[in-house]
Structures are given as C-alpha cells and as structure tokens.
Design an enzyme around this catalytic site. Structure first.
Site, PDB file in Angstrom:
ATOM      1  N   THR A  49      -0.064 -15.652  -3.721  1.00 46.30           N
ATOM      2  CA  THR A  49       0.346 -14.858  -2.563  1.00 46.30           C
ATOM      3  C   THR A  49       0.357 -15.758  -1.343  1.00 46.30           C
ATOM      4  O   THR A  49      -0.408 -16.714  -1.253  1.00 46.30           O
ATOM      5  CB  THR A  49      -0.629 -13.703  -2.275  1.00 46.30           C
TER       6      THR A  49
ATOM      7  N   GLU B  92       1.666  -8.989  -5.815  1.00 47.62           N
ATOM      8  CA  GLU B  92       0.727  -8.389  -6.780  1.00 47.62           C
ATOM      9  C   GLU B  92       1.355  -7.260  -7.579  1.00 47.62           C
ATOM     10  O   GLU B  92       0.776  -6.791  -8.557  1.00 47.62           O
ATOM     11  CB  GLU B  92      -0.500  -7.821  -6.041  1.00 47.62           C
TER      12      GLU B  92
ATOM     13  N   LYS C 195      -4.993  -0.036  17.499  1.00 55.25           N
ATOM     14  CA  LYS C 195      -5.906   1.091  17.728  1.00 55.25           C
ATOM     15  C   LYS C 195      -5.962   1.358  19.212  1.00 55.25           C
ATOM     16  O   LYS C 195      -6.474   0.551  19.962  1.00 55.25           O
ATOM     17  CB  LYS C 195      -7.284   0.708  17.204  1.00 55.25           C
TER      18      LYS C 195
ATOM     19  N   TRP D  81      -4.079   5.569  16.038  1.00 55.08           N
ATOM     20  CA  TRP D  81      -3.291   4.431  15.579  1.00 55.08           C
ATOM     21  C   TRP D  81      -1.874   4.480  16.130  1.00 55.08           C
ATOM     22  O   TRP D  81      -1.230   5.524  16.103  1.00 55.08           O
ATOM     23  CB  TRP D  81      -3.208   4.413  14.047  1.00 55.08           C
TER      24      TRP D  81
HETATM   25  P1  AMP Z   1       4.390 -10.363  -0.206  1.00 55.91           P
HETATM   26  O1  AMP Z   1       3.411 -10.268  -1.308  1.00 55.91           O
HETATM   27  O2  AMP Z   1       4.320 -11.644   0.558  1.00 55.91           O
HETATM   28  O3  AMP Z   1       5.775 -10.059  -0.632  1.00 55.91           O
HETATM   29  O4  AMP Z   1       4.010  -9.249   0.890  1.00 55.91           O
HETATM   30  C1  AMP Z   1       3.853  -7.903   0.537  1.00 55.91           C
HETATM   31  C2  AMP Z   1       3.791  -7.055   1.773  1.00 55.91           C
HETATM   32  O5  AMP Z   1       5.062  -7.017   2.422  1.00 55.91           O
HETATM   33  C3  AMP Z   1       3.461  -5.619   1.515  1.00 55.91           C
HETATM   34  O6  AMP Z   1       2.099  -5.405   1.297  1.00 55.91           O
HETATM   35  C4  AMP Z   1       3.972  -4.952   2.779  1.00 55.91           C
HETATM   36  O7  AMP Z   1       3.037  -5.069   3.835  1.00 55.91           O
HETATM   37  C5  AMP Z   1       5.177  -5.776   3.132  1.00 55.91           C
HETATM   38  N1  AMP Z   1       6.386  -5.046   2.706  1.00 55.91           N
HETATM   39  C6  AMP Z   1       7.083  -5.192   1.570  1.00 55.91           C
HETATM   40  N2  AMP Z   1       8.140  -4.345   1.532  1.00 55.91           N
HETATM   41  C7  AMP Z   1       8.107  -3.629   2.684  1.00 55.91           C
HETATM   42  C8  AMP Z   1       8.906  -2.577   3.250  1.00 55.91           C
HETATM   43  N3  AMP Z   1      10.005  -2.107   2.650  1.00 55.91           N
HETATM   44  N4  AMP Z   1       8.523  -2.074   4.450  1.00 55.91           N
HETATM   45  C9  AMP Z   1       7.444  -2.555   5.101  1.00 55.91           C
HETATM   46  N5  AMP Z   1       6.657  -3.536   4.625  1.00 55.91           N
HETATM   47  C10 AMP Z   1       6.974  -4.064   3.436  1.00 55.91           C
END
Ligand code: AMP
Length: 556
Positions: free
Chosen positions: A196, A341, A447, A452
């Site tokens: 990640t 993940e 916050k 929020w």
């Molecule tokens: P990554 O593992 O780097 O792809 O990051 C995953 C994170 O990207 C998720 O936990 C979300 O916070 C964000 N994310 C993915 N898709 C979306 C979406 N359609 N809208 C908002 N946030 C998203």
C-alpha cells in the site's frame, strides 16, 4: 403427530469444489481459445502488437528462464515496469509458476522502494530500462536480496551489478518446451504482492492469492461492475503497480478482451490518440487523469465514441467530470471504490434501475454500491455497528473472498483487522440499497465545533466552479471551533482574478452554512501521491511549515 428434529448435519455438496481457481487457468484460456486477441503497447512513436497466443509462447520461455535463474514456487519476482506487454507476461507467467509477482510502485521514494524490496525479499527484479536510474541510489543496499536484474529494453544499465540480463535475450536463449509448470492445487497460495502507498508508517504488503485474483476478475466482468467482455478493448491507464491496475489485466485476459497498454505516456494527448486509433471501449484511471483528458477533449474534440465505460476511482469522482464527459463527449464515467487491500474493487456506482435524472446523479456521485459477495458494516468509535440508513456515519469495515485478511509479515498492521473484517479507514454512510457515501478518510475529517465537515463534499462542490481546476480541503487549527476547513484551490489559467469572496458566494446554498470556509489558499498545484491522488499529508505539512501563508486569503 409431532415431528422430531435431528441434530443438523449439513449435507456435503457433490461438486468439484477442490478444483483450483488459478492465474494459470486465466492464462490457459487467453492463449488457447482467445489466442488471436491482441495486446498492444504504446511506445510514444507507435504501437507494438502481439496476441495472447504469442504472449503464451513468450511466457513459456520466461518461465524457463526464471527457473534457470533459480526462481521456485513462493519466491518473489519484482517488477518495476510501466504498463507494457512484458509486464502482462510477468502478471500471467510468474504466478503460473507458483511464484509471486511483486509490483513495485515506481513513484515511491528511494527509501520506500529499498524498504519494500528488502521486506519482500525479491530474488529477481524485472525493470524497464528507462527506470534503471531509479535504482541507483540504493542498488548496493539490495544487492544481498536481489540476485538477478532483468532489463526490458536495450537502454543503458550503468550502476546495476553484473547479474544483469536483457529480457529479450533471456527469452531468445530459453527453450519454450523445457519448463513444466507446476500444478497449483491449493488456490489459496500466493499469486501477487502489492504494498500500500501507506500515508503512515512503513508500506504494508497485500498478498493476493490465486483464488482471490480469479474471483475478483470474475466480479469485475459482471454487468453491474464493468461488464468486461471478450469483445472489449481495455486500456488500463491506472498503472499496473497500483493495486494490479485494478485487476484489469486479469479480467481482460480472463475474457479474452484486447488490451492496449499505454507505457509511460499517460498525458491527455497520447491517451486521446490511443482511444481514437485503437477504438478503446473500456479505459480506467484516477480522476486527475480524466480531468486532464476532459480539458483536452473540450479543446481538440478527439473521437471518443468507442468508449463504452470509463471506470474511475481511487478518489472521489467529481460530478463535473462525469457530466462533462457525458454531455459534451457522450462518454459514460462510472465511479468505483476500492483499496489495495480489497483487490481493489469493492463498490461500483451504477444507479439503481428505477431512478432517473437528479436522483440518478445522487447515486452516481457516491462511491458506489457494495459489490456482490462482499459484506460491509459501518462501526462507530466504540466498535458498535450502525444502521444502513444513509445518515449514520462511521468507519467502513468490509470482508469477502478478495479482501485482505492481514499484511504480509507485518504485525504492526494488525490493528487494521478485527474479527475477520478489514478496517478501511474510510468514514462512510450506507443507504438501504447498499450505496456508500464517503465523507472522508478517517484522518482527513475536519472536526468543527464537535461536528464533522466532509472535506470530500466541499471539494466536490468547489470543483463544480467552472474556473476551479483542483480543490483539496484540509483542516486548519481553530481556537474556537477546534478545526475549520481550509480549501487549497488551483484556478484555471487566466482565472486568477477569482478570489475568496466569489468562491464563498458560489458555495453559499450548496453546503451547510457552518461548513462554509472563512478563507482559501490559492496555490499553483496540489501535491499528488505516488498513485496520483491529492496528497493531503503534504498539504498539511505545508500548512504547518507556514508555506501556505502567502497563499491564504480571507473571505471578506
Ligand atoms: P489505495 O489503496 O491507495 O488505492 O487507496 C484506497 C483509498 O482510496 C480508499 O480507502 C479511499 O479512501 C480512497 N478511494 C478509493 N476510491 C474512492 C472513491 N470512489 N471515492 C472516494 N475515495 C476513494
């Protein structure tokens, strides 16, 4: 007469449940009955085109070569590659040997790459010749781990140790008939590894299994997901080092769709040309890519009519982006949600069949409907589950057959998992139909006065302003309210006269009164993460260091 109930003994099904779901079976089908379908790679001045059948032959030789270098089942083979044919060969070939494909994110800092390569103990690395310079700062620190470097392309390899091979040379020397692929009988064995991009602590490895990879590929091909079919031509703009290009190389190979791989040419102009020339039907990437393409398309009017669906996610997908493509270019952008993940597909935002107009938009601008076969729950701070009423907001937890159960050899990440659920760190509400609205990443929520404020929603509203190119909202400390939102805004060229008052007037009525920011920072560019998302951690650091001070302007 009273019926007596026997203690329940489930009757075992009489199906071939032990038949493994493997990447090898995806490869077999692709090179077999879909052997004529094509895989094309863009090199800047033209495309090289091959077929799944030829890729299958090359994989036979790649496997023989890797075997001769000592790669055995379970060993990690790293890739530091753009989206190109050789990367797809590794995607399909390495797991088919029982070894583990480890995709390295070429945008990470040298320290992170060094850590990841050592942590994964990659024995072999396949690297693009244009990326060899990235390795220089730390190549000595990984010399005891990486035994062989295989360079794709014939560019210089200065600085690499002498265990360097050329990819094509290795394949030329290998005999396609010599390597016997092992039977992968247990589909829970590892197929691929991806770390990640981790905003805190060290990167964490997500270790996909054959089974999770195949099930995820099938899920992506479902009509209510991206409906990928053999007739499609798929362009993964999302890099193959970002959550396996969202699994697209596997789903496209599974159904025998043509693939168009853009190499390192991710700018709007070459992408538009590729879509036009190759008649691409599915093109997937993060919103920033499509924002650029939309601006380009508005100006140059390329023919994008072949596009059937543009899966977009990784960050909130602004409505202006979806509307711009749909109304001006007839292209359907579909929002999806996922994480490294979660393989990554976890939700897709097709509106339900019985809504239209504004109501449909309300669904399309959400993160999506939780995908079939996945369970989701919302939990509040003390861990109790909240209802799916579209209102209650808490952390999303998710579980299912393509969701990580833990991180690879990293107990420090154990708190991300609880009772078989993955704690996503996303703050969401879910409605009765399973549509999820993301208010924030847990660490990004603002916050204010005990309530929020959703930075995501503020960003969406601001980006609807015709002169706002990008907006990322972070929290700034506030004596009275604890925190207040500080939008960091990038204006379109020529729109510099737009000030805080105009943006304040624009937001008025669009968001709750107490959400309205009292100041804005006007900056030339928003820092991006290694996977192209707004880097709020970097913005917060700029704020703390006082580097945004000169850019901050109060609403009158
Ligand atoms: P990554 O593992 O780097 O792809 O990051 C995953 C994170 O990207 C998720 O936990 C979300 O916070 C964000 N994310 C993915 N898709 C979306 C979406 N359609 N809208 C908002 N946030 C998203």
């Amino acid at each position: 007469m009273e019926r007596t109930t026997q203690p329940a003994t489930p009757l075992v099904g009489l199906m071939q449940d032990d038949h493994p779901l493997t990447v090898a079976s995806i490869l077999r089908r692709a090179r077999g009955i879909n052997g004529h379908r094509t895989v094309s790679t863009f090199h800047g001045n033209g495309l090289t085109r091959t077929t799944y059948a030829e890729i299958g032959n090359r994989i036979d030789r790649l496997a023989a070569a890797l075997d001769s270098l000592g790669v055995r089942p379970g060993d990690r083979v790293a890739t530091l590659l753009w989206n190109r044919q050789e990367h797809l060969e590794a995607y399909l070939g390495v797991p088919s040997m029982g070894a583990v494909l480890h995709t390295l994110n070429l945008r990470l800092f040298p320290d992170q790459l060094r850590y990841i390569i050592r942590h994964a103990r990659d024995r072999v690395m396949i690297v693009d010749d244009t990326l060899v310079p990235l390795l220089k700062p730390f190549v000595d620190d990984i010399a005891d781990v990486v035994e062989h470097f295989i360079v794709v392309g014939d560019g210089p390899v200065d600085g690499l140790p002498n265990t360097v091979h050329r990819y094509d040379g290795l394949l030329d020397d290998a005999d396609s008939g010599t390597y016997a692929f092992p039977e992968i009988t247990d589909d829970r064995s590892a197929a691929a590894l991806c770390y990640t991009s981790g905003t805190t602590g060290n990167p964490k490895g997500v270790l996909y299994s054959h089974r999770s990879t195949v099930l995820h590929a099938i899920a992506e091909c479902m009509a209510d997901a991206f409906g990928i079919a053999g007739s499609d031509t798929v362009l993964p703009v999302v890099p193959m080092f970002h959550a396996n290009a969202w699994g697209l190389p596997y789903s496209a190979s599974l159904v025998g769709a043509n693939q168009v791989l853009p190499g390192r040419f991710l700018q709007a102009e070459p992408l538009a040309r590729l879509i036009e020339q190759e008649r691409v039907t599915v093109a997937a990437g993060v919103p920033t890519i499509w924002m650029d393409l939309l601006r380009y398309a508005d100006e140059h009017e390329p023919d994008l009519s072949s596009l059937r669906i543009v899966p977009c996610g990784g960050a909130a997908v602004p409505r202006v982006l979806q509307e711009g493509f749909e109304h001006r270019h007839g292209v359907r952008v579909v929002q999806a949600w996922g994480m490294t993940e979660t393989s990554p597909l976890g939700a897709v935002a097709h509106p339900p069949h019985d809504v239209a107009g504004e109501e449909a938009w309300a669904y399309r601008t959400r993160a999506g409907q939780i995908s079939p076969l996945l369970d989701a729950r919302i939990v509040d701070v003390d861990g109790s589950a909240l209802p799916w009423d579209g209102e209650s907001t808490g952390e999303l937890e998710i579980r299912g057959p393509w969701i990580a159960a833990g991180y690879y050899e990293d107990p420090s990440g154990a708190d991300k998992f609880r009772d078989g659920w993955l704690r996503t760190g996303d703050v969401v509400s879910i409605d009765r139909r399973g549509f999820m609205r993301i208010t924030d990443r847990a660490k990004d929520v603002i916050k204010s006065g005990g309530e929020w404020i959703s930075s995501v929603e503020l960003e969406n509203e601001l980006m609807a302003h015709p002169s706002v190119r990008e907006a990322a909202v972070i929290a700034k400390p506030d004596e009275r309210w604890t925190e207040r939102p500080l939008p960091c805004v990038v204006l379109d060229q020529g729109a510099e006269e737009i000030g805080p008052n105009e943006l304040a007037a624009f937001l008025s009525g669009r968001v709750a009164r107490w959400w309205e920011p009292d100041e804005y920072a006007f900056i030339p560019e928003i820092p991006k993460t290694s996977v192209g998302k707004f880097d709020k951690k970097a913005l917060r650091a700029l704020l703390v260091d006082g580097q945004l001070d000169a850019a901050r302007r109060q609403v009158a």
